[in-house]
Design a protein around this motif. Structure first.
Motif, mmCIF file in Angstrom:
data_model
loop_
_atom_site.group_PDB
_atom_site.id
_atom_site.type_symbol
_atom_site.label_atom_id
_atom_site.label_comp_id
_atom_site.label_asym_id
_atom_site.label_seq_id
_atom_site.Cartn_x
_atom_site.Cartn_y
_atom_site.Cartn_z
ATOM 1 N N MET A 183 -47.607 52.528 -34.023
ATOM 2 C CA MET A 183 -46.409 52.729 -34.819
ATOM 3 C C MET A 183 -45.248 51.875 -34.315
ATOM 4 O O MET A 183 -44.471 51.333 -35.108
ATOM 5 N N ALA A 184 -45.118 51.744 -33.001
ATOM 6 C CA ALA A 184 -44.036 50.928 -32.435
ATOM 7 C C ALA A 184 -44.174 49.477 -32.876
ATOM 8 O O ALA A 184 -43.177 48.811 -33.194
ATOM 9 N N ASP A 185 -45.402 48.972 -32.914
ATOM 10 C CA ASP A 185 -45.631 47.587 -33.350
ATOM 11 C C ASP A 185 -45.229 47.387 -34.809
ATOM 12 O O ASP A 185 -44.852 46.276 -35.201
ATOM 13 N N LEU A 186 -45.311 48.466 -35.612
ATOM 14 C CA LEU A 186 -44.993 48.392 -37.040
ATOM 15 C C LEU A 186 -43.571 48.873 -37.349
ATOM 16 O O LEU A 186 -43.170 48.913 -38.510
ATOM 17 N N ASN A 187 -42.839 49.257 -36.324
ATOM 18 C CA ASN A 187 -41.488 49.801 -36.481
ATOM 19 C C ASN A 187 -41.497 51.042 -37.369
ATOM 20 O O ASN A 187 -40.631 51.228 -38.229
ATOM 21 N N ILE A 188 -42.513 51.890 -37.168
ATOM 22 C CA ILE A 188 -42.595 53.186 -37.846
ATOM 23 C C ILE A 188 -42.115 54.251 -36.864
ATOM 24 O O ILE A 188 -42.636 54.366 -35.758
ATOM 25 N N ARG A 189 -41.135 55.020 -37.247
ATOM 26 C CA ARG A 189 -40.554 56.030 -36.362
ATOM 27 C C ARG A 189 -41.498 57.227 -36.174
ATOM 28 O O ARG A 189 -42.240 57.596 -37.077
ATOM 29 N N LEU A 190 -41.428 57.816 -35.010
ATOM 30 C CA LEU A 190 -42.128 59.065 -34.734
ATOM 31 C C LEU A 190 -41.171 60.223 -34.959
ATOM 32 O O LEU A 190 -40.048 60.238 -34.443
ATOM 33 N N GLU A 191 -41.617 61.203 -35.761
ATOM 34 C CA GLU A 191 -40.870 62.440 -35.950
ATOM 35 C C GLU A 191 -41.753 63.582 -35.459
ATOM 36 O O GLU A 191 -42.914 63.695 -35.849
ATOM 37 N N ALA A 192 -41.212 64.423 -34.602
ATOM 38 C CA ALA A 192 -42.001 65.450 -33.928
ATOM 39 C C ALA A 192 -41.957 66.780 -34.650
ATOM 40 O O ALA A 192 -40.884 67.348 -34.838
ATOM 41 N N TRP A 193 -43.152 67.275 -35.071
ATOM 42 C CA TRP A 193 -43.219 68.684 -35.446
ATOM 43 C C TRP A 193 -43.827 69.434 -34.266
ATOM 44 O O TRP A 193 -44.545 68.854 -33.452
ATOM 45 N N SER A 194 -43.481 70.698 -34.161
ATOM 46 C CA SER A 194 -43.812 71.497 -32.973
ATOM 47 C C SER A 194 -43.337 70.808 -31.704
ATOM 48 O O SER A 194 -44.078 70.666 -30.734
ATOM 49 N N PRO A 195 -42.070 70.367 -31.676
ATOM 50 C CA PRO A 195 -41.592 69.587 -30.527
ATOM 51 C C PRO A 195 -41.535 70.379 -29.228
ATOM 52 O O PRO A 195 -41.602 69.778 -28.147
ATOM 53 N N LEU A 196 -41.439 71.696 -29.326
ATOM 54 C CA LEU A 196 -41.330 72.506 -28.104
ATOM 55 C C LEU A 196 -42.685 72.953 -27.574
ATOM 56 O O LEU A 196 -42.771 73.480 -26.462
ATOM 57 N N GLY A 197 -43.728 72.753 -28.355
ATOM 58 C CA GLY A 197 -45.067 73.009 -27.869
ATOM 59 C C GLY A 197 -45.388 74.457 -27.574
ATOM 60 O O GLY A 197 -46.367 74.751 -26.885
ATOM 61 N N GLY A 198 -44.578 75.381 -28.082
ATOM 62 C CA GLY A 198 -44.854 76.799 -27.865
ATOM 63 C C GLY A 198 -44.740 77.199 -26.404
ATOM 64 O O GLY A 198 -44.179 76.495 -25.570
ATOM 65 N N GLY A 199 -45.305 78.348 -26.091
ATOM 66 C CA GLY A 199 -45.180 78.895 -24.744
ATOM 67 C C GLY A 199 -45.779 78.026 -23.667
ATOM 68 O O GLY A 199 -45.274 77.963 -22.541
#
Length: 299
Positions: A183-199
């Motif tokens: 994605m970095a090579d294509l300039n595609i942004r990363l958007e995080a779902w479940s960013p806190l990863g639960g317990g």
């Protein structure tokens, strides 16, 4: 130091900007989603992320309408994302059903429209529909969600528009290293779902130790880690106090050693991925049906 405020943005490959932190509303019924959106706008959030599959686009729309009025905001002040449901994928079906999403959201356009999951043999036609919706001005930016390397490469083989974002499960225990490089090579942004990863992530000893070091919560440590990597992040909360707390991460900076310590936690621990099920498997209703809450509107 990256100063973080809720109005802070990152830039897509199409030149448009997205707030780096927003509110997710997964697993909320319409009444809860309405309250969450109202509280988020009051707390200063500018980006709201929903999906047809969540079954709460109408609640989000109601919350946007009342929240904008209560906080003296204009439509242009906020950034709204929704996603194409698995069962709606295909070219014409996407075009037809997206109109219902706009009606439920009470919007003339969305700022970002994503393919929610890459339904095999359909996602290329779905992407053509997203390109058309962008041409019509109904979706300002378009992207994907939950695409692995093979499916993203396949999509790009025919796409006329490169996705601006790939929304993925991303947290300290699941860092998606391979596809992030692509994605970095294509300039595609990363958007995080479940960013806190639960317990599991919040209670990890490294995260807890850093929280004690900076006198912050484990959630704030993880969100700061996101921000310093220019990851777009959408933590979920139904409490305004917690929404505010999540955003209070501009008064400290994780050191390079801290960032490396968190990076070392990666276990590629995915909660769900492609080998786990086949698309439209009736035994996996979580991802193949729209949540129907008691307060859902009747189309």
């Amino acid at each position: 130091m990256i100063d973080f405020k809720l109005a802070h943005t990152v830039t897509f490959n199409d030149g448009r900007k997205i707030p780096q932190m927003g509110l997710g509303v997964w697993k909320e019924d319409n009444a809860a989603a309405k309250r969450s959106v109202e509280q988020a706008l009051h707390a200063g959030y500018k980006m709201i992320d929903t999906a047809k599959q969540y079954g709460n686009e109408a609640g989000v729309g109601a919350g946007l309408k009342s929240g904008l009025k209560a906080n003296n905001l204009q439509r242009s002040d906020i950034f709204v994302t929704t996603k194409i449901f698995n069962g709606d994928q295909g070219y014409q079906s996407t075009l037809d059903n997206f109109k219902k999403s706009l009606q439920h959201l009470q919007l003339d356009y969305v700022d970002l429209l994503l393919i929610h999951w890459p339904v095999d043999h359909k996602y290329k036609d779905t992407w053509r529909a997203l390109e058309e919706l962008q041409r019509q001005g109904l979706a300002k930016s378009i992207g994907v969600s939950n695409f692995d390397e093979a499916r993203l490469k396949d999509l790009l083989s025919d796409a006329k528009v490169i996705p601006v974002v790939n929304q993925l499960e991303f947290n300290p225990l699941n860092q998606q290293q391979k596809i992030r490089t692509m994605m970095a090579d294509l300039n595609i942004r990363l958007e995080a779902w479940s960013p806190l990863g639960g317990g599991a992530a919040l209670n990890n000893p490294v995260i807890v130790q850093l929280a004690q070091k900076y006198q912050k919560t484990p959630a704030q440590i993880i969100l700061r880690w996101d921000i310093q990597q220019l990851v777009i992040t959408i933590p979920k909360s139904t409490h305004e106090k917690r929404m505010v707390e999540n955003s209070e991460i501009d008064d400290f900076k994780l050191t390079d050693a801290d960032m490396k310590a968190i990076a070392a936690l990666d276990q590629e621990k995915k909660s769900l991925w492609y080998d786990d099920f086949k698309w439209h498997n009736p035994n996996i209703p979580e991802y193949d049906t729209v949540h129907s809450w008691p307060d859902s509107p009747k189309d």
